[in-house]
Enzyme design. Structure first.
Site, PDB file in Angstrom:
ATOM      1  N   LYS A 156       0.975  -0.622   0.245  1.00 53.71           N
ATOM      2  CA  LYS A 156       0.238  -0.036  -0.060  1.00 53.71           C
ATOM      3  C   LYS A 156       0.581   1.021   0.191  1.00 53.71           C
ATOM      4  O   LYS A 156       1.655   1.596   0.604  1.00 53.71           O
ATOM      5  CB  LYS A 156      -0.735  -0.373   0.704  1.00 53.71           C
ATOM      6  CG  LYS A 156      -1.735   1.369   1.480  1.00 53.71           C
ATOM      7  CD  LYS A 156      -2.716   0.825   0.463  1.00 53.71           C
ATOM      8  CE  LYS A 156      -4.159   2.340   0.419  1.00 53.71           C
ATOM      9  NZ  LYS A 156      -3.521   3.260  -0.592  1.00 53.71           N
ATOM     10  N   SER A 174      -7.023   5.609   3.486  1.00 54.45           N
ATOM     11  CA  SER A 174      -7.781   4.340   2.066  1.00 54.45           C
ATOM     12  C   SER A 174      -7.805   2.654   2.493  1.00 54.45           C
ATOM     13  O   SER A 174      -8.286   2.317   1.505  1.00 54.45           O
ATOM     14  CB  SER A 174      -5.597   4.732   1.563  1.00 54.45           C
ATOM     15  OG  SER A 174      -5.587   5.772   1.356  1.00 54.45           O
ATOM     16  N   LYS A 184       4.670   2.701   8.539  1.00 55.64           N
ATOM     17  CA  LYS A 184       3.478   3.513   8.469  1.00 55.64           C
ATOM     18  C   LYS A 184       1.714   2.313   9.277  1.00 55.64           C
ATOM     19  O   LYS A 184       1.359   2.556   9.769  1.00 55.64           O
ATOM     20  CB  LYS A 184       3.500   4.251   7.302  1.00 55.64           C
ATOM     21  CG  LYS A 184       2.379   5.548   8.175  1.00 55.64           C
ATOM     22  CD  LYS A 184       1.521   6.603   6.478  1.00 55.64           C
ATOM     23  CE  LYS A 184       3.036   6.937   6.051  1.00 55.64           C
ATOM     24  NZ  LYS A 184       2.745   7.168   4.769  1.00 55.64           N
ATOM     25  N   LYS A 190       5.207   2.018  -2.877  1.00 58.84           N
ATOM     26  CA  LYS A 190       5.706   2.946  -3.193  1.00 58.84           C
ATOM     27  C   LYS A 190       5.622   3.406  -4.467  1.00 58.84           C
ATOM     28  O   LYS A 190       6.613   2.553  -5.111  1.00 58.84           O
ATOM     29  CB  LYS A 190       6.596   3.882  -2.736  1.00 58.84           C
ATOM     30  CG  LYS A 190       6.282   5.586  -2.543  1.00 58.84           C
ATOM     31  CD  LYS A 190       5.216   5.594  -1.294  1.00 58.84           C
ATOM     32  CE  LYS A 190       4.180   7.367  -1.163  1.00 58.84           C
ATOM     33  NZ  LYS A 190       4.194   7.674   0.132  1.00 58.84           N
ATOM     34  N   THR A 237      -5.533  12.963   6.199  1.00 60.63           N
ATOM     35  CA  THR A 237      -3.826  13.273   6.329  1.00 60.63           C
ATOM     36  C   THR A 237      -4.139  14.224   7.306  1.00 60.63           C
ATOM     37  O   THR A 237      -3.372  13.982   8.505  1.00 60.63           O
ATOM     38  CB  THR A 237      -2.864  13.232   5.314  1.00 60.63           C
ATOM     39  OG1 THR A 237      -3.272  12.426   4.061  1.00 60.63           O
ATOM     40  CG2 THR A 237      -1.605  13.369   5.134  1.00 60.63           C
TER      41      THR A 237
HETATM   42  N1  GLU Z   1       0.179   9.342  -0.009  1.00 57.60           N
HETATM   43  C1  GLU Z   1       0.340   8.802   1.367  1.00 57.60           C
HETATM   44  C2  GLU Z   1       1.010   7.807   2.264  1.00 57.60           C
HETATM   45  O1  GLU Z   1       2.577   8.398   2.299  1.00 57.60           O
HETATM   46  C3  GLU Z   1      -0.882   7.407   0.889  1.00 57.60           C
HETATM   47  C4  GLU Z   1      -0.870   6.530   1.097  1.00 57.60           C
HETATM   48  C5  GLU Z   1      -2.002   5.225   0.685  1.00 57.60           C
HETATM   49  O2  GLU Z   1      -2.943   5.975   1.089  1.00 57.60           O
HETATM   50  O3  GLU Z   1      -2.220   4.056   0.446  1.00 57.60           O
HETATM   51  O4  GLU Z   1       0.935   7.830   3.383  1.00 57.60           O
END
Ligand code: GLU
Length: 450
Positions: free
Chosen positions: A78, A371, A102, A114, A198
């Site tokens: 993710k 998400s 995370k 990513k 966020t």
């Molecule tokens: N880009 C966001 C992060 O760095 C969200 C990632 C997501 O929702 O999968 O956490």
């Protein structure tokens, strides 16, 4: 107007080695088998693609894109996809590792991944941007999927881009797959509350600190570096609670007003003038200064980081506070809404100066938490209300915050970052252990008698 992005770009080392440094620091304090580290030091897979895009002038340009799956022990990979001129494999690897930690830190059933494309998206037309987004998914279609790796927005990508990507993947697999990507528009299966998630997650962390430290919001001065989605939402929520948001900035520079800026007016003015058909905002906060009732002072990003404030919120990009400027940070609390805004050397300086850093893998986890809710709703074919989303986000954030802050406060780790990594590492370590490490296999004789 020229860009005023990085204050310390000349001191960038490898972001991935920096990420590994944090991992090693935490591992030294946690009882996990050495095999866990052996596995987490390297990503599961790295995909590099070239994306040919037909430009509006008829010419062809090739863009380079990456998708890194760092680990998928706890669930499908993710993590977001970013469009930025500085995107490199090293950066995407680090960002993927941070996603593993995370997701584990907040206890959602995902691994870390990513993606990114090396491009300045502001130079593309909307149609070029759509072709690039669809072209990237065509290249990635074999490595992403609702049960393997689920992308989302990141720096300079948003719901519209996610909608194009989901649509393209659905065409490739020839059925609707809203659960392949999160952060989509509501009309295409997005979740209520994902756009603010966020910023709201970081706000919930700050509310916990307010409670623990007995803060009176009207006497707390806040500076926010980065006024994109997350920066705007956290500034707005704090402003609504009476906090004094005295400075904000974006890539072109910032503004300062000691009595607190009118955040709603600023957000309205910044977003009123959007370029690229709602994809990117062309207007800088510096140009919005005239919409303020008071005279504001222009400041640079570097100056914002050194302001005499109580809370500093870096919400832009990585490596903004490094050993070069860490000593000049005057805030008592730094809340990392960006990924990786503080380098590992800067961690030590901030620790010596008693600056509490609420680390990115906790402070900005609200986005990936919602998400997860979006993915779960898509898979269930069911929609939650906004208050359900917010309440579950609050519970998830509060519980992760309590575990991580508690571990640090007990003195088990020198800073909250190491506490967050240790917390995540224990969850990951347990899962690796349950798959079997040398500890397990050496305790059994290989006859099948387990
Ligand atoms: N880009 C966001 C992060 O760095 C969200 C990632 C997501 O929702 O999968 O956490």
């Amino acid at each position: 107007m020229t860009a005023d992005t990085s204050v310390a770009s000349d001191v960038h080392g490898s972001l991935y080695s920096d990420a590994l440094t944090r991992l090693e620091r935490a591992a030294a304090l946690v009882d996990v088998h050495s095999e866990v580290l052996t596995r987490l030091r390297e990503p599961v897979s790295i995909t590099q693609v070239s994306i040919p895009v037909r430009m509006d002038d008829g010419g062809l340009r090739l863009f380079t894109g990456y998708r890194v799956r760092h680990d998928d022990t706890l669930g499908p990979g993710k993590g977001g996809i970013r469009y930025h001129p500085d995107v490199s494999l090293d950066e995407v690897k680090a960002l993927a590792l941070w996603m593993t930690f995370k997701c584990a830190a907040v206890g959602i059933p995902f691994g870390g991944a990513k993606g990114g494309v090396t491009v300045d998206p502001k130079t593309l037309s909307p149609l070029e941007l759509e072709r690039l987004s669809r072209g990237f998914v065509q290249r990635l279609a074999d490595v992403i999927g609702p049960e393997t790796d689920v992308p989302a927005p990141d720096v300079y990508t948003n719901a519209r881009v996610m909608g194009w990507m989901m649509d393209e993947y659905s065409r490739i697999v020839r059925h609707r797959t809203p659960d392949v990507i999160t952060g989509k528009p509501l009309s295409l299966g997005g979740s209520l509350g994902r756009d603010e998630a966020t910023g709201r997650g970081a706000y919930y962390c700050l509310k916990q600190l307010e409670r623990l430290r007995g803060w009176e919001p009207s006497s707390i001065r806040v500076a926010v570096q980065g006024f994109g989605n997350a920066g705007q939402h956290v500034a707005q929520l704090l402003h609504a609670d009476g906090y004094k948001v005295v400075a904000v900035s974006d890539s072109k520079g910032g503004i300062f007003f000691p009595d607190g800026l009118e955040i709603p007016a600023l957000i309205e003015a910044k977003n009123a003038r959007r370029g690229l058909h709602d994809v990117y905002c062309d207007c800088s906060v510096c140009e919005c200064a005239d919409c303020m009732k008071h005279q504001t002072t222009p400041i640079t990003n570097a100056e914002l980081l050194q302001l005499e404030v109580d809370v500093l919120i870096p919400a832009a990009i990585e490596n903004q506070i490094t050993e070069v400027n860490a000593d000049g940070v005057r805030a008592n609390v730094v809340v990392e809404v960006a990924n990786g805004p503080v380098s590992s050397q800067a961690d030590e300086v901030l620790m010596e100066n008693d600056v509490l850093v609420v680390p990115d893998i906790l402070a900005n986890a609200g986005g990936v938490v919602v998400s997860y809710f979006e993915w779960a709703q898509n898979r269930a074919g069911y929609r939650w209300t906004l208050s359900e989303v917010r309440e579950r986000l609050r519970q998830t954030m509060d519980s992760a915050f309590a575990s991580i802050y508690g571990r640090w406060e007990r003195g088990a780790t020198p800073d909250m970052r190491t506490a967050a990594y240790a917390h995540a590492l224990e969850r990951l370590g347990q899962a690796f252990e349950d798959q079997g490490t040398a500890r397990f296999f050496s305790a059994h004789d290989g006859t099948g008698a387990v």
